[in-house]
Design a protein around this motif. Structure first.
Motif, short mmCIF file in Angstrom:
data_model
loop_
_atom_site.label_atom_id
_atom_site.label_comp_id
_atom_site.label_asym_id
_atom_site.label_seq_id
_atom_site.Cartn_x
_atom_site.Cartn_y
_atom_site.Cartn_z
N UNK A 276 0.86 -1.17 0.00
CA UNK A 276 0.00 0.00 0.00
C UNK A 276 0.90 1.23 0.00
N UNK A 277 1.03 1.89 -1.14
CA UNK A 277 1.85 3.09 -1.25
C UNK A 277 0.95 4.27 -0.90
N UNK A 278 1.17 4.87 0.27
CA UNK A 278 0.24 5.86 0.81
C UNK A 278 0.86 7.25 0.85
N UNK A 279 0.45 8.13 -0.07
CA UNK A 279 0.95 9.52 -0.01
C UNK A 279 0.47 10.21 1.26
N UNK A 280 1.37 10.99 1.87
CA UNK A 280 1.03 11.75 3.07
C UNK A 280 1.55 13.17 2.92
N UNK A 281 0.94 14.10 3.65
CA UNK A 281 1.36 15.49 3.55
C UNK A 281 2.50 15.85 4.47
N UNK A 282 2.65 15.10 5.56
CA UNK A 282 3.71 15.39 6.53
C UNK A 282 4.03 14.13 7.31
N UNK A 283 5.15 14.16 8.02
CA UNK A 283 5.55 13.00 8.83
C UNK A 283 4.47 12.68 9.86
N UNK A 284 3.85 13.73 10.39
CA UNK A 284 2.82 13.53 11.42
C UNK A 284 1.63 12.75 10.90
N UNK A 285 1.43 12.72 9.58
CA UNK A 285 0.29 12.01 8.99
C UNK A 285 0.56 10.52 8.78
N UNK A 286 1.79 10.09 9.00
CA UNK A 286 2.16 8.70 8.70
C UNK A 286 1.44 7.72 9.64
N UNK A 287 1.00 6.62 9.06
CA UNK A 287 0.39 5.53 9.81
C UNK A 287 1.21 4.28 9.53
N UNK A 288 1.64 3.61 10.57
CA UNK A 288 2.56 2.49 10.40
C UNK A 288 1.84 1.17 10.65
N UNK A 289 1.53 0.51 9.55
CA UNK A 289 0.90 -0.80 9.59
C UNK A 289 1.61 -1.71 8.59
#
Length: 333
Positions: A60-73
């Motif tokens: 699952x390649x998940x674009x995020x706007x910032x490091x704070x938006x990252x979800x680690x699964x």
């Protein structure tokens, strides 16, 4: 009792026309990587999806706007997507567009590190010709990161399970390297290496310092007294300061001695003196570490491998090892 947080590591995708997207995807899907750290890629989401497809892996390649938006699964790769690469970028060819994109990935990762949003950086390989074609005239990652972080002087360290090597000079010609070497530079390089080895848990590192000439000059028999002029004064200062630096050592035996455990670190005077022995141990064994930066930075010790880029044949072992060392040397915020 809560489990300590693992460090956040910015992972730059490297040159999109090379194996960077493939080794990045492969390494970040490896469970050992996600157990040790929280990786956030700075790169191109579409290229990573293509790389995953070529390798035949589910991600699952998940674009995020910032490091704070990252979800680690499991199976998810968080990407700060700069969207700089065209969909039809060919694999295995020098491209100024890919060279500029690789520069921008490192720039953004450096900014994240300087703001304290990540604790370390791990870089996939960039292509120097492409970087230069894009107008970014740096010899490589080491000098680029020094520029971006405002660091006056850094050193390249190569780390393998058997031997660790820090370089006094790197990406300059041999004649220029000998001219550049002087006691102050040797001393500062040893000190940077000493701090890095201590940071890895070795309380009192044993450091072997190579000579410049064959047999370390053999008391003036070879060369023009470079060891006595350029290296010995630095060793004397370091030893007086309590640093266990020994030499100048003949380079043809120093690495053997380090391999059997006599030294925790070898100081090489120029690029090939240090890189040659490490490469003999195997590309996947080596990790490139930049010491002296305000942030930990590790990298694979191989290039963009244009000959196999886009084929799914790239090995990910070196990138996994680079991620491991970035995690071990970084401290979670």
């Amino acid at each position: 009792m809560s489990t300590p947080a693992t460090p956040l590591i910015a992972v730059t995708m490297g040159d999109g026309a090379g194996v960077g997207p493939e080794v990045t995807t492969g390494a970040l899907l490896d469970p050992s990587t996600t157990e040790r750290c929280r990786p956030v890629v700075v790169g191109d989401a579409a290229r990573l999806r293509l790389a995953a497809s070529i390798a035949g892996v589910a991600a699952e390649i998940a674009p995020i706007g910032s490091v704070a938006d990252a979800v680690f699964t499991p199976g998810r790769i968080n990407v700060i997507d700069l969207g700089l690469l065209p969909a039809d970028l060919p694999w295995g060819r020098v491209s100024p567009v890919a060279g500029d994109a690789a520069y921008q990935y490192v720039r953004v990762a450096s900014e994240l590190a300087l703001r304290g949003e990540v604790q370390g950086i791990c870089t996939a390989p960039l292509n120097k010709e492409a970087l230069h074609a894009a107008g970014h005239l740096f010899p490589g990652h080491t000098e680029l990161l020094a520029h971006l972080t405002g660091t006056e002087e850094v050193s390249m360290m190569l780390s393998t399970p058997k031997v660790k090597v820090v370089h006094v000079t790197t990406h300059i010609g041999l004649v220029d390297a000998v001219a550049k070497i002087e006691p102050g530079l040797v001393e500062r390089t040893v000190r940077r290496g000493h701090r890095a080895i201590r940071g890895s848990g070795v309380e009192s590192p044993r450091i072997g310092v190579c000579g410049i000439n064959p047999h370390a000059g053999e008391n003036g028999l070879f060369g023009h007294g470079e060891e006595a002029e350029k290296i010995v004064p630095a060793i004397e200062v370091l030893r007086a300061d309590g640093i266990d630096a020994r030499g100048p050592l003949p380079a043809d035996t120093a690495f053997f001695l380090a391999g059997r455990g006599d030294y925790d670190l070898i100081v090489a005077m120029y690029h090939d003196q240090g890189h040659g022995p490490v490469k003999v141990l195997g590309i996947e064994a080596g990790v490139n570490i930049t010491v002296g930066l305000p942030v930990i930075r590790t990298s694979v010790d191989h290039g963009t491998a244009f000959d196999i880029a886009g084929t799914g044949k790239a090995g990910v072992g070196s990138m996994i090892e680079a991620m491991r060392q970035a995690a071990e040397l970084s401290v979670a915020a």
